[in-house]
Design a protein around this motif. Structure first.
Motif, PDB file in Angstrom:
ATOM      1  N   VAL A  57      -1.802   1.872   5.126  1.00  0.00           N
ATOM      2  CA  VAL A  57      -0.943   2.923   4.572  1.00  0.00           C
ATOM      3  C   VAL A  57      -0.114   3.558   5.678  1.00  0.00           C
ATOM      4  O   VAL A  57       1.099   3.774   5.528  1.00  0.00           O
ATOM      5  CB  VAL A  57      -1.787   3.990   3.848  1.00  0.00           C
ATOM      6  CG1 VAL A  57      -0.910   5.163   3.413  1.00  0.00           C
ATOM      7  CG2 VAL A  57      -2.493   3.386   2.639  1.00  0.00           C
TER       8      VAL A  57
ATOM      9  N   LEU B 295       2.454   6.614  -2.100  1.00  0.00           N
ATOM     10  CA  LEU B 295       1.209   6.087  -1.557  1.00  0.00           C
ATOM     11  C   LEU B 295       0.536   5.291  -2.667  1.00  0.00           C
ATOM     12  O   LEU B 295       0.413   5.773  -3.797  1.00  0.00           O
ATOM     13  CB  LEU B 295       0.316   7.226  -1.084  1.00  0.00           C
ATOM     14  CG  LEU B 295       0.955   8.216  -0.095  1.00  0.00           C
ATOM     15  CD1 LEU B 295      -0.029   9.345   0.245  1.00  0.00           C
ATOM     16  CD2 LEU B 295       1.425   7.507   1.159  1.00  0.00           C
TER      17      LEU B 295
ATOM     18  N   ASN C 279      -5.600   7.194  -2.833  1.00  0.00           N
ATOM     19  CA  ASN C 279      -4.551   7.128  -1.812  1.00  0.00           C
ATOM     20  C   ASN C 279      -5.009   7.608  -0.442  1.00  0.00           C
ATOM     21  O   ASN C 279      -4.228   8.154   0.347  1.00  0.00           O
ATOM     22  CB  ASN C 279      -3.309   7.915  -2.266  1.00  0.00           C
ATOM     23  CG  ASN C 279      -2.713   7.336  -3.528  1.00  0.00           C
ATOM     24  OD1 ASN C 279      -2.598   6.122  -3.681  1.00  0.00           O
ATOM     25  ND2 ASN C 279      -2.370   8.195  -4.468  1.00  0.00           N
TER      26      ASN C 279
ATOM     27  N   THR D  48       0.817  -1.215   0.000  1.00  0.00           N
ATOM     28  CA  THR D  48       0.000   0.000   0.000  1.00  0.00           C
ATOM     29  C   THR D  48       0.851   1.266   0.000  1.00  0.00           C
ATOM     30  O   THR D  48       0.345   2.357  -0.248  1.00  0.00           O
ATOM     31  CB  THR D  48      -0.959   0.034   1.199  1.00  0.00           C
ATOM     32  OG1 THR D  48      -0.201  -0.122   2.410  1.00  0.00           O
ATOM     33  CG2 THR D  48      -1.983  -1.081   1.106  1.00  0.00           C
ATOM     34  N   VAL D  49       2.126   1.114   0.312  1.00  0.00           N
ATOM     35  CA  VAL D  49       3.108   2.188   0.147  1.00  0.00           C
ATOM     36  C   VAL D  49       4.316   1.562  -0.542  1.00  0.00           C
ATOM     37  O   VAL D  49       4.812   0.523  -0.109  1.00  0.00           O
ATOM     38  CB  VAL D  49       3.533   2.804   1.493  1.00  0.00           C
ATOM     39  CG1 VAL D  49       4.493   3.975   1.249  1.00  0.00           C
ATOM     40  CG2 VAL D  49       2.332   3.283   2.293  1.00  0.00           C
TER      41      VAL D  49
END
Length: 269
Positions: free
Chosen positions: A36, A23, A30, A9-10
């Motif tokens: 995250v 992101l 995002n 996710t990142v």
């Protein structure tokens, strides 16, 4: 395989002395959720121990930099649809942790802001040391638009960067500011055509990475004392008031209306 490759996710990639952090929830613009937040925290912790990283570029995948907190998590699942008080408190705590996390990063961070940065997304962008925006990108602190007091990072950062009168207007209305106006107001260093944004952010980061790292990092830490002092002045009151609006009927109505793609009707309760 690099330790930076273990995230989803990142995303993070290192080229030379520059670490680019992205992101990576493009379908959700995002928006920040627990994954995250955790991924960003772990990547920045790795960077803190990596002497080879001298500058960081923070960007978003897809059409937006960051839509802010994930509004989908703001609607409580209790019978009757009431917003959970515990969720409200946790949301304000998450914002505080995000501020602390970004201020603690010793390397300078260049934000490449495309599309839009809203609410917490705007705070994340403005916590970076250099902001470069696409000319057609927009930034706004939209807390009031979802029935919340703009009591976290926005109340700290906007009055430091633009005039106090302008900050009052932007925080009380959630009005959007485009890249060109953001430069004029002091919210961003540069605005460039969208197609040039990533290259310009990399150029600025590479320039920072060429300067004596201890000097750059010490200068950043010194200047961040201004932000920390403002946090001590404002954040406790702001988060208390924001937490109170987290459990208001107006906030629940705003979040529900957002997900239902209809105008919100506020009652002041």
């Amino acid at each position: 395989m690099s330790a930076y490759d273990a995230f989803t996710t990142v995303l993070a990639r290192k080229e030379g002395h520059v670490l680019t952090v992205s992101l990576n929830r493009p379908a959700q613009r995002n928006a920040i959720n627990g994954e995250v937040h955790a991924g960003l925290r772990e990547i920045l912790a790795l960077a803190a121990e990596d002497a080879d990283v001298r500058a960081i570029v923070l960007r978003g995948e897809g059409k937006a930099f960051c839509a802010g907190g994930d509004v989908g998590t703001m609607v409580g699942a209790e019978e009757g649809g009431a917003t959970s008080p515990a969720l409200g408190v946790l949301s304000t705590l998450d914002a505080t942790r995000m501020i602390d996390m970004l201020l603690a990063v010793r390397q300078p961070i260049v934000c490449a802001l495309q599309g839009f940065a809203m609410g917490l997304g705007a705070t994340i962008a403005l916590l970076c040391d250099v902001v470069v925006m696409a000319e057609d990108a927009v930034i706004a602190d939209t807390h009031v638009n979802i029935g919340l007091v703009a009591g976290d990072g926005g109340a700290v950062l906007w009055p430091l960067l633009e005039s106090f009168a302008a900050a009052k207007w932007h925080l009380m209305t959630g009005e959007r500011v485009n890249g060109l106006d953001a430069v004029r107001l002091g919210l961003a260093l540069k605005a460039v055509p969208a197609a040039e944004l990533d290259d310009e952010a990399q150029r600025l980061a590479a320039r920072l990475a060429q300067i004596a790292p201890l000097a750059v990092q010490g200068t950043k830490a010194t200047l961040n004392r201004v932000i920390r002092d403002r946090i001590h002045l404002l954040l406790e009151t702001g988060l208390l008031l924001e937490g109170a609006t987290m459990v208001s009927e107006d906030h629940h109505e705003a979040a529900t209306a957002f997900l239902g793609k209809r105008p919100a009707v506020f009652t002041g309760r």
